[in-house]
Design an enzyme around this catalytic site. Structure first.
Site, PDB file in Angstrom:
ATOM      1  N   ASP A 102       0.872  -1.176   0.000  1.00 29.55           N
ATOM      2  CA  ASP A 102       0.000   0.000   0.000  1.00 29.55           C
ATOM      3  C   ASP A 102       0.916   1.236   0.000  1.00 29.55           C
ATOM      4  O   ASP A 102       1.440   1.614  -1.041  1.00 29.55           O
ATOM      5  CB  ASP A 102      -0.887  -0.115   1.251  1.00 29.55           C
ATOM      6  CG  ASP A 102      -1.958   0.954   1.368  1.00 29.55           C
ATOM      7  OD1 ASP A 102      -2.246   1.614   0.375  1.00 29.55           O
ATOM      8  OD2 ASP A 102      -2.507   1.126   2.466  1.00 29.55           O
ATOM      9  N   LYS A 130      -1.256  -1.624  -4.518  1.00 26.58           N
ATOM     10  CA  LYS A 130      -2.021  -0.364  -4.617  1.00 26.58           C
ATOM     11  C   LYS A 130      -1.016   0.727  -4.962  1.00 26.58           C
ATOM     12  O   LYS A 130      -0.679   1.574  -4.113  1.00 26.58           O
ATOM     13  CB  LYS A 130      -2.642  -0.034  -3.258  1.00 26.58           C
ATOM     14  CG  LYS A 130      -4.015  -0.578  -3.025  1.00 26.58           C
ATOM     15  CD  LYS A 130      -4.593   0.054  -1.753  1.00 26.58           C
ATOM     16  CE  LYS A 130      -5.640  -0.825  -1.139  1.00 26.58           C
ATOM     17  NZ  LYS A 130      -6.078  -0.360   0.190  1.00 26.58           N
ATOM     18  N   VAL A 152      -9.728  -3.739   0.215  1.00 28.71           N
ATOM     19  CA  VAL A 152     -10.118  -5.056  -0.297  1.00 28.71           C
ATOM     20  C   VAL A 152      -9.889  -6.142   0.751  1.00 28.71           C
ATOM     21  O   VAL A 152      -9.032  -6.005   1.630  1.00 28.71           O
ATOM     22  CB  VAL A 152      -9.350  -5.412  -1.597  1.00 28.71           C
ATOM     23  CG1 VAL A 152      -9.695  -4.451  -2.707  1.00 28.71           C
ATOM     24  CG2 VAL A 152      -7.849  -5.454  -1.356  1.00 28.71           C
ATOM     25  N   ARG A 164     -10.588 -13.348   5.642  1.00 25.33           N
ATOM     26  CA  ARG A 164      -9.377 -13.915   5.030  1.00 25.33           C
ATOM     27  C   ARG A 164      -9.691 -15.140   4.185  1.00 25.33           C
ATOM     28  O   ARG A 164      -9.025 -15.420   3.199  1.00 25.33           O
ATOM     29  CB  ARG A 164      -8.388 -14.354   6.113  1.00 25.33           C
ATOM     30  CG  ARG A 164      -7.697 -13.232   6.836  1.00 25.33           C
ATOM     31  CD  ARG A 164      -6.510 -13.800   7.626  1.00 25.33           C
ATOM     32  NE  ARG A 164      -6.054 -12.893   8.662  1.00 25.33           N
ATOM     33  CZ  ARG A 164      -5.232 -11.864   8.464  1.00 25.33           C
ATOM     34  NH1 ARG A 164      -4.793 -11.601   7.260  1.00 25.33           N
ATOM     35  NH2 ARG A 164      -4.857 -11.109   9.474  1.00 25.33           N
TER      36      ARG A 164
END
Ligand code: IMP
Length: 179
Positions: A102, A130, A152, A164
């Site tokens: 991220d 991302k 997500v 998960r």
């Protein structure tokens, strides 16, 4: 589709197909060598098991546990190693297996720690990327999918330790985390 998902981004079939493609690429790049797959717990475990079984080169496995200092992720990247590797990685070809990159802050910390242990090579392989959220420049050599800046879950990724085990990757409805 699970009722808490707004949209499915990748089905299990699409994910498994893409992981096999990536494993082929990695096996070609590391031909004649053995890789050490260093997996970051827990999210990347689902990705790891499929990736590892699709590799045609020998691989060793080890696991790292990360603890965040800020539970609400208010301070991204402020992390520490909660479970260290069992094996020495000096001289090894290390592939860091991540669930998602991220901001890149977590990985920057990990790569700093691991490079200090003098592996022969140190490369990042992530399930999701991302890229538009990146705050620090992290070399990501292998990625399954690039995704938009949405939260997500599934295929290992969680919200508060849930979702998960969903077999797909989907965008979580914002009402769930705004509760
Ligand atoms: P970074 O340090 O900002 O790159 O954060 C990486 C970590 O944030 C990942 O290992 C995940 O635990 C978490 N994370 C970031 N985005 C998501 C997401 O969309 N779903 C689930 N976890 C996420």
């Amino acid at each position: 589709m699970h009722e808490d998902l707004e949209k499915v981004l990748f089905t299990r079939e699409q994910i498994l197909h893409r992981i096999r493609e990536l494993a082929e690429e990695i096996s070609g790049d590391y031909q004649g060598r053995e890789v050490m797959l260093v997996t970051v717990l827990k999210g990347a475990v689902f990705f790891l098991t499929h990736l590892a079984q699709s590799l045609t080169i020998p691989a060793r496995l080890d696991f790292l546990g990360i603890a965040s200092f800020s539970p609400g992720r208010a301070l991204p990247g402020v992390v520490r190693i909660a479970k260290d590797l069992d094996q020495d990685i000096q001289g090894m070809d290390v592939l860091v297996v991540e669930d998602i990159v991220d901001t890149g802050l977590t990985l920057r910390y990990l790569l700093n720690v691991l490079s200090g242990r003098q592996p022969n090579s140190l490369v990042v392989c992530t399930f999701l990327d991302k890229a538009t959220r990146r705050l620090v420049d992290i070399p990501v050599k292998y990625r399954c999918f690039e995704i938009p800046d949405r939260f997500v879950v599934g295929f290992g990724l969680d919200y508060d330790q849930r979702y998960r085990t969903l077999p797909c990757v989907g965008i979580l409805k914002s009402q769930i985390y705004q509760k």
